[in-house]
Design an enzyme around this catalytic site. Structure first.
Site, PDB file in Angstrom:
ATOM      1  N   ASN A 103      20.987   5.392  71.099  1.00  0.00           N
ATOM      2  CA  ASN A 103      21.986   5.313  72.160  1.00  0.00           C
ATOM      3  C   ASN A 103      21.390   5.410  73.559  1.00  0.00           C
ATOM      4  O   ASN A 103      21.946   4.873  74.520  1.00  0.00           O
ATOM      5  CB  ASN A 103      23.058   6.380  71.944  1.00  0.00           C
ATOM      6  CG  ASN A 103      24.022   5.958  70.845  1.00  0.00           C
ATOM      7  OD1 ASN A 103      24.917   5.152  71.071  1.00  0.00           O
ATOM      8  ND2 ASN A 103      23.824   6.468  69.645  1.00  0.00           N
ATOM      9  N   THR A 161      34.247   2.294  66.839  1.00  0.00           N
ATOM     10  CA  THR A 161      33.745   1.070  67.456  1.00  0.00           C
ATOM     11  C   THR A 161      33.372   0.125  66.342  1.00  0.00           C
ATOM     12  O   THR A 161      32.235  -0.064  65.982  1.00  0.00           O
ATOM     13  CB  THR A 161      32.559   1.279  68.402  1.00  0.00           C
ATOM     14  OG1 THR A 161      32.239   0.034  68.989  1.00  0.00           O
ATOM     15  CG2 THR A 161      31.366   1.867  67.764  1.00  0.00           C
ATOM     16  N   THR A 178      26.191  -5.304  65.685  1.00  0.00           N
ATOM     17  CA  THR A 178      25.588  -4.908  66.973  1.00  0.00           C
ATOM     18  C   THR A 178      24.417  -3.961  66.670  1.00  0.00           C
ATOM     19  O   THR A 178      23.312  -4.431  66.420  1.00  0.00           O
ATOM     20  CB  THR A 178      26.621  -4.247  67.911  1.00  0.00           C
ATOM     21  OG1 THR A 178      27.343  -3.238  67.199  1.00  0.00           O
ATOM     22  CG2 THR A 178      27.598  -5.275  68.448  1.00  0.00           C
ATOM     23  N   SER A 217      18.910  -1.604  76.675  1.00  0.00           N
ATOM     24  CA  SER A 217      17.603  -2.167  77.041  1.00  0.00           C
ATOM     25  C   SER A 217      17.089  -3.125  75.975  1.00  0.00           C
ATOM     26  O   SER A 217      17.681  -3.289  74.942  1.00  0.00           O
ATOM     27  CB  SER A 217      16.591  -1.047  77.258  1.00  0.00           C
ATOM     28  OG  SER A 217      16.441  -0.265  76.102  1.00  0.00           O
ATOM     29  N   GLU A 270      24.274   5.336  63.029  1.00  0.00           N
ATOM     30  CA  GLU A 270      23.069   5.314  63.845  1.00  0.00           C
ATOM     31  C   GLU A 270      22.209   6.542  63.576  1.00  0.00           C
ATOM     32  O   GLU A 270      22.599   7.675  63.857  1.00  0.00           O
ATOM     33  CB  GLU A 270      23.454   5.242  65.326  1.00  0.00           C
ATOM     34  CG  GLU A 270      24.062   3.900  65.685  1.00  0.00           C
ATOM     35  CD  GLU A 270      24.657   3.853  67.071  1.00  0.00           C
ATOM     36  OE1 GLU A 270      24.903   2.739  67.555  1.00  0.00           O
ATOM     37  OE2 GLU A 270      24.887   4.922  67.669  1.00  0.00           O
ATOM     38  N   LYS A 312      31.777  -4.247  60.846  1.00  0.00           N
ATOM     39  CA  LYS A 312      30.600  -3.843  61.604  1.00  0.00           C
ATOM     40  C   LYS A 312      30.898  -2.503  62.249  1.00  0.00           C
ATOM     41  O   LYS A 312      32.042  -2.151  62.539  1.00  0.00           O
ATOM     42  CB  LYS A 312      30.215  -4.870  62.662  1.00  0.00           C
ATOM     43  CG  LYS A 312      31.219  -5.149  63.772  1.00  0.00           C
ATOM     44  CD  LYS A 312      31.316  -4.154  64.913  1.00  0.00           C
ATOM     45  CE  LYS A 312      29.982  -3.816  65.523  1.00  0.00           C
ATOM     46  NZ  LYS A 312      30.202  -2.810  66.661  1.00  0.00           N
TER      47      LYS A 312
END
Length: 409
Positions: free
Chosen positions: A404, A193, A156, A409, A280, A182
């Protein structure tokens, strides 16, 4: 950019006899990206899994738990990205079940022999029509060598695919272990997650698998944190196809059991650490070692207090040796009778604090030298006993907020 992590090379990943994997583009959320993966398992395979402890768990997590509780061999798994099918109520359960029904119909197996997995945006209806339309192509693509392709297909916000293999000699037979995962954000123990699928061709007593999955998770995925958020969809699945020809492992304390466990743990830990390295916005990989606790649990409390602290994590991002933040985290970790005069703190080879205060020989330039590294070890000694633990985390950067803020979007 991930911290010292390279994309897997397909030829380096061992196929697992009894596992075929197919990947396709179903347009679950975005066009022209691999987003639907199926695992097809030969008869005789054993499967176990551990899942998120978030009470608001996703529909596929609920279905997986139900299907694993049924006395029937799992023969297939289906994974979609782009949509988490979480926060979707009874409609989400119906859509997850419809996915299982569709795959089972194509494979001519029972729907309860299928495990569904989803990851992506929460609170949006699962586009089950697109998934079911894509299943024939995923099945047609299925082959043993598709591990690297599958690692890409379950991503993702990951920037890089994550996959590793290992092997061991068990009962005179060479057995193989391969896994993918992942995850890059919303990462915290219990679990994260993340999705991870680990398979071995080794023969293992089926009764051992549920405890094995939990033990491997506790030694790997339950020792990582990026941002302290526990997701709704976390799943870690272990598959043993029993096709390597070894006598089934029935005791992890045996020589064969220990050899196989070492290979399984090696792959699980590499996958878990890869998630942190690809956190991230991460620019640094940090290993936190807490030693000399009375229990492993209190060592974990301290390790996670440090690892979850935004002040600590932003200091690492800035390469700022503001190390009082680490001591403060140790202090608020929840050990009521902690004696601060027994605390020792190290950054790699640099002895920062002793007996709860600044080490007289510590120079800030030494601390900054370590803080500028891409990989850092933080070591805390509590002076209370012989227990210890290790946790892996990363820094917290400007990019984490941007990723995040723009996620949907």
């Amino acid at each position: 950019m991930p911290v010292n992590l390279k994309a897997p090379v397909a030829q380096d990943l061992a196929p697992i006899a009894g596992v075929r994997i197919g990947v396709t583009e179903a347009g679950v959320r975005k066009a022209n990206r691999k987003d639907l993966t199926v695992f097809l398992l030969d008869e005789g395979s054993h499967v176990a899994g551990v899942f998120t402890k978030n009470r608001f768990c996703a529909a596929p997590v609920q279905i997986c738990r139900e299907h694993l509780a049924v006395q029937g061999a799992i023969r297939a798994m289906v994974i979609n990205t782009g949509n988490a099918n979480a926060g979707t109520g009874t409609d989400g359960l119906a859509r997850a079940n419809a996915t299982c029904d569709a795959l089972a119909g194509l494979l001519k197996i029972d729907a309860k022999q299928v495990l569904p997995f989803s990851t992506g945006v929460i609170m949006e209806p699962l586009p089950v029509d697109r998934i079911t339309a894509g299943l024939p192509a995923a099945i047609a693509d299925a082959q043993p060598g598709n591990w690297a392709k599958a690692a890409e297909g379950i991503m993702t916000t990951d920037t890089i695919a994550k996959a590793f293999s290992a092997k061991a000699v068990v009962g005179g037979k060479t057995v193989h272990v391969t896994g993918i995962s992942k995850g890059a954000g919303m990462i915290r123990p219990n679990m994260a997650t993340m999705l991870s699928f680990l398979a071995t061709d080794a023969a293992i007593d089926a009764a051992l698998l549920p405890a094995l999955a939990k033990q491997l998770a506790d030694q790997s995925f339950n020792r990582i944190t990026i941002d302290g958020d526990t997701s709704t969809n976390d799943s870690f699945v272990v598959v043993a196809t029993n096709q390597a020809g070894n006598a089934a492992v029935t005791d992890w304390n045996s020589a064969d059991g220990q050899a196989l466990m070492a290979a399984l743990r090696d792959v699980a830990q590499k996958l878990a650490q890869a998630i942190v390295r690809d956190g991230e916005g991460a620019t640094k990989f940090i290993q936190i070692e807490v030693e000399q606790g009375r229990t492993e649990e209190e060592c974990r409390q301290v390790a996670y207090a440090i690892a979850h602290s935004p002040l600590v994590k932003t200091a690492f991002f800035a390469s700022d040796p503001n190390l009082g933040r680490i001591l403060a985290a140790v202090g608020y970790a929840g050990i009521e009778d902690l004696d601060q005069t027994r605390i020792e703190l190290y950054l790699d080879d640099v002895h920062v604090a002793t007996k709860g205060g600044r080490n007289p020989s510590y120079e800030e330039a030494d601390g900054q030298r370590v803080m500028k590294q891409q990989e850092i070890i933080v070591r805390v000694q509590l002076g209370r006993g012989a227990a210890n633990t290790t946790v892996w985390t990363c820094d917290l950067s400007h990019d984490y907020v941007s990723i995040n803020a723009d996620y949907r979007s």
